[in-house]
Every structure is written in C-alpha cells, then in structure tokens.
Write a protein that holds these residues in place. Structure first.
Motif, mmCIF file in Angstrom:
data_model
loop_
_atom_site.group_PDB
_atom_site.id
_atom_site.type_symbol
_atom_site.label_atom_id
_atom_site.label_comp_id
_atom_site.label_asym_id
_atom_site.label_seq_id
_atom_site.Cartn_x
_atom_site.Cartn_y
_atom_site.Cartn_z
ATOM 1 N N SER A 174 0.836 -1.205 0.000
ATOM 2 C CA SER A 174 0.000 0.000 0.000
ATOM 3 C C SER A 174 0.871 1.255 0.000
ATOM 4 O O SER A 174 0.546 2.245 -0.640
ATOM 5 N N LEU A 175 2.019 1.187 0.695
ATOM 6 C CA LEU A 175 2.929 2.334 0.687
ATOM 7 C C LEU A 175 3.574 2.519 -0.682
ATOM 8 O O LEU A 175 3.792 3.641 -1.143
ATOM 9 N N LEU A 176 3.886 1.374 -1.345
ATOM 10 C CA LEU A 176 4.476 1.450 -2.681
ATOM 11 C C LEU A 176 3.541 2.193 -3.624
ATOM 12 O O LEU A 176 3.976 3.026 -4.422
ATOM 13 N N SER A 177 2.229 1.889 -3.517
ATOM 14 C CA SER A 177 1.329 2.565 -4.443
ATOM 15 C C SER A 177 1.100 4.015 -4.007
ATOM 16 O O SER A 177 0.977 4.907 -4.841
ATOM 17 N N LEU A 178 1.095 4.256 -2.715
ATOM 18 C CA LEU A 178 0.933 5.630 -2.233
ATOM 19 C C LEU A 178 2.074 6.530 -2.734
ATOM 20 O O LEU A 178 1.865 7.688 -3.088
ATOM 21 N N THR A 179 3.291 5.965 -2.780
ATOM 22 C CA THR A 179 4.442 6.778 -3.185
ATOM 23 C C THR A 179 4.827 6.540 -4.646
ATOM 24 O O THR A 179 5.919 6.912 -5.068
ATOM 25 N N HIS A 180 3.930 5.927 -5.408
ATOM 26 C CA HIS A 180 4.150 5.681 -6.840
ATOM 27 C C HIS A 180 5.428 4.900 -7.088
ATOM 28 O O HIS A 180 6.224 5.239 -7.954
ATOM 29 N N LEU A 181 5.655 3.865 -6.289
ATOM 30 C CA LEU A 181 6.868 3.066 -6.454
ATOM 31 C C LEU A 181 6.542 1.641 -6.889
ATOM 32 O O LEU A 181 7.447 0.822 -7.024
ATOM 33 N N SER A 182 5.258 1.333 -7.100
ATOM 34 C CA SER A 182 4.889 -0.041 -7.443
ATOM 35 C C SER A 182 5.658 -0.500 -8.674
ATOM 36 O O SER A 182 5.839 0.263 -9.613
ATOM 37 N N GLY A 183 6.137 -1.743 -8.633
ATOM 38 C CA GLY A 183 6.855 -2.278 -9.788
ATOM 39 C C GLY A 183 8.367 -2.263 -9.608
ATOM 40 O O GLY A 183 9.077 -2.975 -10.293
ATOM 41 N N ILE A 184 8.869 -1.435 -8.700
ATOM 42 C CA ILE A 184 10.330 -1.436 -8.536
ATOM 43 C C ILE A 184 10.728 -1.964 -7.157
ATOM 44 O O ILE A 184 11.837 -1.763 -6.703
ATOM 45 N N GLU A 185 9.797 -2.683 -6.494
ATOM 46 C CA GLU A 185 10.087 -3.087 -5.120
ATOM 47 C C GLU A 185 11.251 -4.055 -4.977
ATOM 48 O O GLU A 185 11.845 -4.161 -3.915
ATOM 49 N N ASN A 186 11.614 -4.749 -6.078
ATOM 50 C CA ASN A 186 12.718 -5.705 -5.940
ATOM 51 C C ASN A 186 14.067 -5.139 -6.349
ATOM 52 O O ASN A 186 15.070 -5.838 -6.334
ATOM 53 N N ARG A 187 14.087 -3.877 -6.750
ATOM 54 C CA ARG A 187 15.355 -3.286 -7.171
ATOM 55 C C ARG A 187 16.282 -3.027 -5.996
ATOM 56 O O ARG A 187 15.853 -2.868 -4.865
ATOM 57 N N ASP A 188 17.600 -2.969 -6.327
ATOM 58 C CA ASP A 188 18.564 -2.539 -5.320
ATOM 59 C C ASP A 188 18.458 -1.033 -5.192
ATOM 60 O O ASP A 188 18.208 -0.340 -6.175
ATOM 61 N N VAL A 189 18.681 -0.540 -3.981
ATOM 62 C CA VAL A 189 18.431 0.884 -3.789
ATOM 63 C C VAL A 189 19.454 1.771 -4.499
ATOM 64 O O VAL A 189 19.158 2.904 -4.844
ATOM 65 N N PHE A 190 20.670 1.232 -4.743
ATOM 66 C CA PHE A 190 21.644 2.112 -5.410
ATOM 67 C C PHE A 190 21.349 2.260 -6.897
ATOM 68 O O PHE A 190 21.962 3.065 -7.569
#
Lengths: 338, 511
Positions: free
Chosen positions: A114-130
């Motif tokens: 729900s936070l991913l969609s709130l912050t428009h980040l859905s779809g990149i949750e498995n990426r490395d942060v760098f």
C-alpha cells in the motif's frame, strides 16, 4: 492528537549554541527555515532523540519524550542523504521497521504494497536501492519512514539532492501524502520557496535561535525583523520615522505601516508591492534615478540619496534607461515596519 | 562491556610485552641504561644490529627494484594476461615465510632444481644459499608484492591532468616521469618501502633457515640471548631497541599513509597498449618474475612427491595439520569479535594503540608469554599459540573492519534506530550485513597468517604442541626434505583454498 511542543531546549557545542522553542500543531506541516548551520538539523536530531538537550523539554501529545530512547519514540525520520540500507531491496528497506517489530509476513506485505502505491513506487520493489534515481530514493525513504505509522514525521532537507525540475512535483506529492495521512510533520529546509509553499507554519531560525514562527503569509508579509524579511524573500528595507496612528513618515510622505512604536523604525516592502511611475501619484515618494540593473523577474533601481537601491517588479510602463538622472515617484501598496 | 576488548589486550599483549622488555630496562632501582649500554658495546650485538639494518635496507631496495616495474605495468598498460600477472604478484604475499625458505632451498639450493637444470645443460650453477644473498633474494621475493600493489594503486589514482599539464609545458618521456609523476608517487613509494623494511627487519624464519649459522638478525639475537645464552636482561634490552626502532617506522608509515590519500582523482588515465620492443622487455621481465615466484613454489610441490625421504622422528604430520587448523579457527573466533569491538573506537590515539602489535616482533611477544604465563596451564596447551596468533593477526582484521565501518554513514544507523531497532538489532540488521565482506576478507588473511606463522609457534615451544610450519622446520632440520615439502604443499593448498573461497564469495556477492 500528536501536537509537538519544543520548549526552551538548549544544547551547546564548542562552536555553536542552540536554544529554541516552537510548536507544531497536529496534522500540520511545520517547516524549519534558515541558512545552513543555523541549527535546523540539530533541532530535528534532538526531537528524534539522536541527541539530548542539556535543558528544556520536548513534548509530543503533551507528554515529554525526552526519557524515551529513539527506537521507542516512533518517529519517522527522512534523512538528507536518505540513508537507504544498501544491502536491502526497495521492499526490504520499506519493510525494515515492520520486521524490527516482528510483524507477521502477511501484514508486512500488505502494508508495504500500500505504501508502494501511495508513493508511486509499485513495480520497482525488488530493485537494489543504489540503482534508483534521486526522486525514487526520496520516495523510498519517505515510504520507509511512514511504514511504522509514526506519530511524527521529520524530513531533513528531503529535496536537496533532487533536480530542480523534479523538486516541485515531489514537493506537492509530499504535501498530498502528508494531508491524506494527516501526519504531524516537521520539514527542514533552507529554500524559502519550498518552506512557504508547503507549510502550514514556518519557523525561521538564525544562529541557533528561533527568530519568528507564523503562517507562511505572516512571516512573508509581516516579518519581525530584517533577517526574517530578507530570508523569506527579496525585500526593500529603508530607515524611516514612526509617527502616531501606526503611520510612518518618509521624506514627508505619510505611509500606513501598522507600526506600534514611535521614533526611528525600519520599513520593509516587497518588490511586488511597489512600483515606480513618471507622474506623481498620491503618497508617491520623489526620487532621482541613478542607474538601473535587471535580473530575472525584478529590476533594481539605484536612487540618489536616502534610498539607495529598490527592487521592483519588471512590469514598467516606461523605459527606465531614459530616466537616469531624472525624477521618478515610488509608491508602495503594502508595508511593514520593525 | 566496552572494557572487555581492552582488558584482553592488556592481559595478552601489554602485560607479556612488558614482561619481555622489563628485565632489559629495569634494574633494582627503577629504569636503568646498564643493559642497553652493555648490549651496545658488545661487538657481537653491534654486528647483529648492523646486519639487520643493512640486510633490511638492501632487501627493501631489491623488492622495490622488482616491484616497481610490475606497478608500472599494472597501472599503465593493458595487455593479455594482466590478470595472471596480478595473481603471480599476489602469490608470495599469501605464502608463509617458512614455505618461502623451504622453496628457496629446494629451488636455489646448491643441489636444487635450478642448479640441476643448469648442470644438465652444461652451465655453472648458482650458489646463493646460506649466505646474505639468499636472505636478500628471499626477502625481495617475499615482499615485492607490497610495492607492486601499493605503488600501482596510487599510480592508477593519480590525476592524469598533472601529466597533461607537464606535457603542455614541454616535458615528455623520462623527464616528464622524473619531474611530474615520480614526485606524486613518492609517498606511495616511501610507504611501501617502509612497510617492506619493517617486515625484513623483523623476519625470523627466512634468516634462521637460509642464513645458516653465520647470519643472525636482531630477531634471532633476542631468541639466542634469551633461550640459549640465558641472559634475559640483554634479550629484554635488545627487544626494547627493536621495538623502539619498529614503532618509529610504524609512525612513519601511518603518517605517509595520510599523505597518500591526498590528491586522488576519479579520472582514469588512458591505459595504453604496448609497443613491440616494450612487449619483448615486458615478456623478459615477466618470465624472470615467474621463475622467481613459481620456481620455489613448484619445487615444493615437486619435492613432496619425489624428494629424498629420510623417514624419522616423532613429528606426526596429521597432528600438525589438526593443530594448525584448530589454532587458526580458534584465532578467528577471538579476532572477529575483538576487532568488531575495537573498531568502534573513534579516537586516533586509541586507534594507534590498537595497531601497536604490528610493530612488535613475534619473538618478543612469545618470550613475554613464556615469562608472563610460566607455570600456568596456558603454556602447556594450544591456547598459548591461539592467543599469540590472535594478537599478531587481529590488526589485519581490525584494519579491514574499521575501513569498512568508516564508510557506513552515521545516518544509516540512526535511521535504523528511528525505525525502532535497538542496538543489537541495528548491529544484526544493518552493521553486520554491511561489514560482512570485510570480515570475510579479514578472516581469510587472519586464517592464512595463523596457518603460516612460524616464530611464535616455534618459541612458545613445547614438544607436544606443534603446528605445520614448526613441523616443516623440524623436518628441514632433520634433512627430511620430502616430508617438509609434503607438509608445505598441504599448507599451501589449505591457504590457497581459503583465498579461492574468498574469491568465490566475492564473485557471488557481485552477481
């Protein structure tokens, strides 16, 4: 209810002294505005418990939190460098606080998505942060701070490492998310435009002290002193004499300034509240033009005599270059005195 | 809790160190110069000191001479087999000194592989061993990777705009190198030379085995004075002299390391391909280097199968292997938590204090242990070697961990706390995962150091407790070359396997 009260906190370092009081009302964005090194971040660290004041009190919801260690304060902190954990994915970064709290896996997944969609980040949750862009990092940091459902959100210059073009959009995103969650937020920035546009209340700081706290309009239109006036926007400041009835006299012209004192005062007016004309209007101040210089959206007039330089809006109905050495009239629609 | 690592150092480093040195500088009425004066007026000791310093200087010069071209090649050129060259230049660094000595005897020995080959094609042989020449060559071989590595990495980071500026001002070729590049490399050269010097200065195994009876260094001298001539006062005084000398050098290395970090650049200078004459030169250099590096190593492997066997004595190879592995693993169990705890130190003074064991010789420390803990159960068990190795090796783990810890920004740990993690949780979930790689690297080095360490294990000697290097030394003394080489091969294979595992883990980490 989670209003914050910072009451006379003091903290000294060998080369710096912080002494601040202000309050942040429930569900509002309160920004700390000031030049770098004025103690904004130090204040934030004291609120988060990453540092302790030598005296004073910090109250959340009317209860002192000074004795509570950082990890138990439940405060969301978005650091200036975002401080994303480099060994964890986007998902795991956001889930961090929930894992520490040993929440069940299902609840974590639900909350994070729900936070991913709130912050428009859905779809990149498995990426490395760098591998993320500056804007994405900022949003992951925000989502991570929000995941623990904090009673207070602290943002330390959250947009300082984002491109200028993106800044405005992220700024309004933050505002939207904050309003939808109704979370009490302290927003540290040295960018006056950012502070004025995003906040419900602005705390202007200088050299470890609070200069003024008020609504964005209040600090902009009625600054308490020259520092606040200059730090919140382009300001013209001239010396004048306050007379009875809140009027201020300058060069024989009486201007309404709401001054509560008598005697010598400083007058402040913003470029957009003043204009220069060739013909004499009522309450116009007569001045001889010396030179003109242009900048982005203002013109700086240099006059002979008492008023040296005045910033004005660019919209003029005459060519000022033709009037050097000649007489012009300055009128001001809104003034404040201090 | 915070004091535990310091108490450990106090008990197992400073206390025995004091016990080793005290007899040499303390008389019945406090500090005395008597023994120092007595020592320095002895012509035997004068000779030892002179030889130690001059062999270390000459070895350092030789190591620089071999290492510098390698640094130049690695930093400036792109050529096929560069990875191999890098690997070859790392080999001596991971091979224990006892194996170096063994390999040199087998390869360069009067009747060694090289001479047998030379005789077979009708050439006169080379006789290097049991003289200062053998010591110098072995030291150079053992240490040239230090200048090669340090100088090449400094060279790679050198801002190319300095050379470009030199070129626009009319310099080229050697003049450009001498006036622009060399001064910028000077700190790296100085640091690597100082480090090499200190290793040669404190070397024991190579001198003991290759030097014969004629050549003794301070390290050998301390041992002789204490254990053979039974003069603990003079041994203590000599250990004191050595300690002061090496600590001065340590200080020099640390301060030039600071200068090293200055003026780095992110820009990469263009790496050029080689011209034909240069190619031939490089090929020549590389083949000489390969012979020097691979000759002794391969001889060890070769002799372990074909060497003359003199089956004898009460040294059981399997027991030595078991002891060494047990000791090295226990050393890891001590050094990892110790270094983790010590790496929280932020004050530079304490940081320097923690690095002190690097400047203290294994012989001094071992003598201190014997004196400090005589009569306790410590001295009759493997534990004494475990503790000695832990003290000698932890600075490497400490360096690895604290370098990584410096790179962890404080805000990472703070944000973990804000998210609700207590200090244990911050360590487990953030710090440890970020330090894991450095711990692994440190662990492989510590493991290899412990496996190959000879002096301390040899001196804290009790006949039932011996390690692989000590077993090799005993086989060698009995002229049982085949068993020595066999044990050496096992030791090398285990070390190589540890480094191989490290490489694999690093690769996995990246992918």
């Amino acid at each position: 209810m989670s209003a914050l009260d910072v009451k006379g906190i003091k903290r000294s370092w060998p080369d710096f002294r912080l002494e601040a009081s202000f309050s942040a009302s429930d569900g509002a964005i309160t920004s700390l505005l000031g030049p770098s090194g004025c103690g904004k971040t130090s204040t934030l660290r004291l609120i988060a418990g990453l540092d302790s004041p030598s005296s004073g009190d910090i109250r959340l919801d009317k209860k002192s939190i000074l004795a509570t260690p950082t990890e138990k304060r439940s405060i969301g902190f978005v650091f200036q460098d975002y401080a994303l954990f480099p060994h964890l994915s986007v998902f795991e970064n956001i889930a961090f606080g929930l894992r520490v709290r040993k929440k069940p896996e299902k609840e974590i997944e639900k909350k994070v998505s729900s936070l991913l969609s709130l912050t428009h980040l859905s779809g990149i949750e498995n990426r490395d942060v760098f591998a993320l862009s500056g804007g994405e990092k900022q949003r992951v940091a925000l989502a991570r701070a929000l995941a623990i459902e904090p009673s207070l959100l602290l943002l330390d210059e959250p947009l300082s490492s984002v491109d200028i073009d993106l800044r405005k959009k992220l700024r309004s995103d933050i505002r939207k998310i904050q309003k939808s969650l109704g979370i009490t937020t302290i927003y540290v920035t040295h960018d006056r435009e950012e502070a004025l546009s995003i906040s419900d209340s602005v705390v202007v700081m200088k050299a470890g002290r609070v200069e003024q706290q008020g609504s964005p309009d209040a600090v902009y239109s009625s600054p308490k002193d020259e520092f606040v006036a200059r730090f919140t926007g382009p300001a013209n400041i001239i010396d004048a004499e306050a007379i009875a009835g809140g009027f201020v006299s300058f060069k024989g012209v009486d201007l309404r300034a709401g001054s509560k004192r008598l005697g010598p005062v400083k007058l402040m007016f913003r470029p957009e509240d003043s204009f220069v004309s060739v013909k004499k209007p009522a309450h116009g101040i007569e001045l001889i033009l010396e030179s003109v210089s242009y900048s982005q959206c203002a013109v700086e007039f240099l006059f002979e005599g008492d008023i040296r330089s005045v910033m004005l809006r660019r919209e003029l109905d005459f060519d000022p270059d033709e009037f050097t050495g000649k007489r012009l009239y300055l009128s001001v629609s809104r003034l404040s005195a201090f | 809790m915070r004091l535990i690592p310091f108490l450990f150092l106090l008990l197992f480093f400073f206390f025995p160190l004091g016990m080793a040195i005290a007899p040499g500088i303390l008389g019945s009425s406090g500090f005395t110069l008597t023994y120092l004066a007595q020592l320095l007026s002895s012509s035997y000791i004068q000779g030892i000191i002179l030889f130690t310093v001059s062999q270390a200087l000459a070895s350092t010069f030789l190591a620089l001479l071999i290492g510098f071209p390698a640094a130049y090649l690695l930093a400036r050129f792109q050529f096929p087999g560069k990875g191999l060259v890098k690997a070859i230049a790392t080999v001596p660094f991971v091979v224990p000194s006892i194996i170096v000595a063994l390999g040199f005897i087998l390869f360069f020995g009067n009747n060694g592989v090289l001479n047998r080959f030379l005789f077979s094609i009708g050439l006169p042989g080379v006789f290097l061993l049991y003289s200062w020449k053998g010591i110098l060559l072995a030291h150079a071989f053992y240490n040239f990777p230090i200048p090669a590595r340090i100088i090449s990495s400094a060279w790679e980071r050198l801002d190319p705009s300095f050379e470009d500026a030199g070129r626009t001002l009319g310099l080229s070729g050697f003049a450009l190198f001498r006036r622009v590049t060399l001064p910028r490399l000077a700190p790296a050269i100085a640091a690597s030379a100082a480090l090499t010097f200190i290793f040669c200065f404190m070397s024991l195994g190579i001198v003991l085995i290759l030097g014969g009876v004629k050549y003794a260094t301070i390290e050998v001298g301390i041992y002789t004075l204490n254990s053979i001539l039974l003069q603990p006062e003079l041994a203590g005084a000599l250990a004191f002299i050595q300690g002061v000398f090496s600590l001065c050098f340590m200080f020099f290395i640390l301060s030039s390391a600071k200068a090293l970090s200055f003026g780095e650049s992110g820009l990469q200078p263009a790496q050029r391909p080689l011209s034909l004459p240069a190619k031939i030169g490089v090929l020549l250099y590389l083949s000489l280097m390969s012979i020097l590096v691979l000759g002794p190593i391969l001889s060890v492997a070769w002799f372990s199968f074909t060497g003359p066997a003199v089956p004898l004595i009460d040294v059981f190879p399997l027991l030595a292997i078991r002891n060494s592995l047990l000791i090295a693993s226990s050393v890891l169990l001590i050094t990892i938590p110790l270094s983790l705890a010590l790496s929280r130190i932020t004050s530079p003074f304490q940081g320097a204090l923690v690095m002190l064991p690097l400047g203290i010789s294994a012989v001094t420390l071992a003598l201190g242990y014997v004196r400090a803990f005589s009569g306790t159960f410590l001295l009759s068990s493997l534990l004494v070697i475990v503790l000695l190795h832990s003290i000698l090796a932890y600075p490497f783990m400490f360096r690895s961990i604290s370098a990584a810890r410096e790179k962890i920004s404080a805000s990472l740990l703070e944000s973990a706390r804000c998210l609700g993690a207590n200090s244990w949780s911050v360590f487990r979930r953030v710090e440890f995962p970020l330090l894991k790689n450095s711990i692994l690297i440190g662990a492989v080095f510590v493991f290899a150091i412990s496996l190959g360490e000879f002096s301390a294990a040899y001196l804290a000697y009790s006949s039932s407790v011996y390690t692989m290097p000590v077993a090799i030394f005993r086989f060698l003394s009995a002229h049982d070359f085949r068993s020595a080489a066999g044990m050496g091969l096992v030791l090398m294979v285990i070390s190589a396997f540890a480094f191989f595992l490290l490489g694999r883990m690093e690769k996995n980490e990246r992918s």
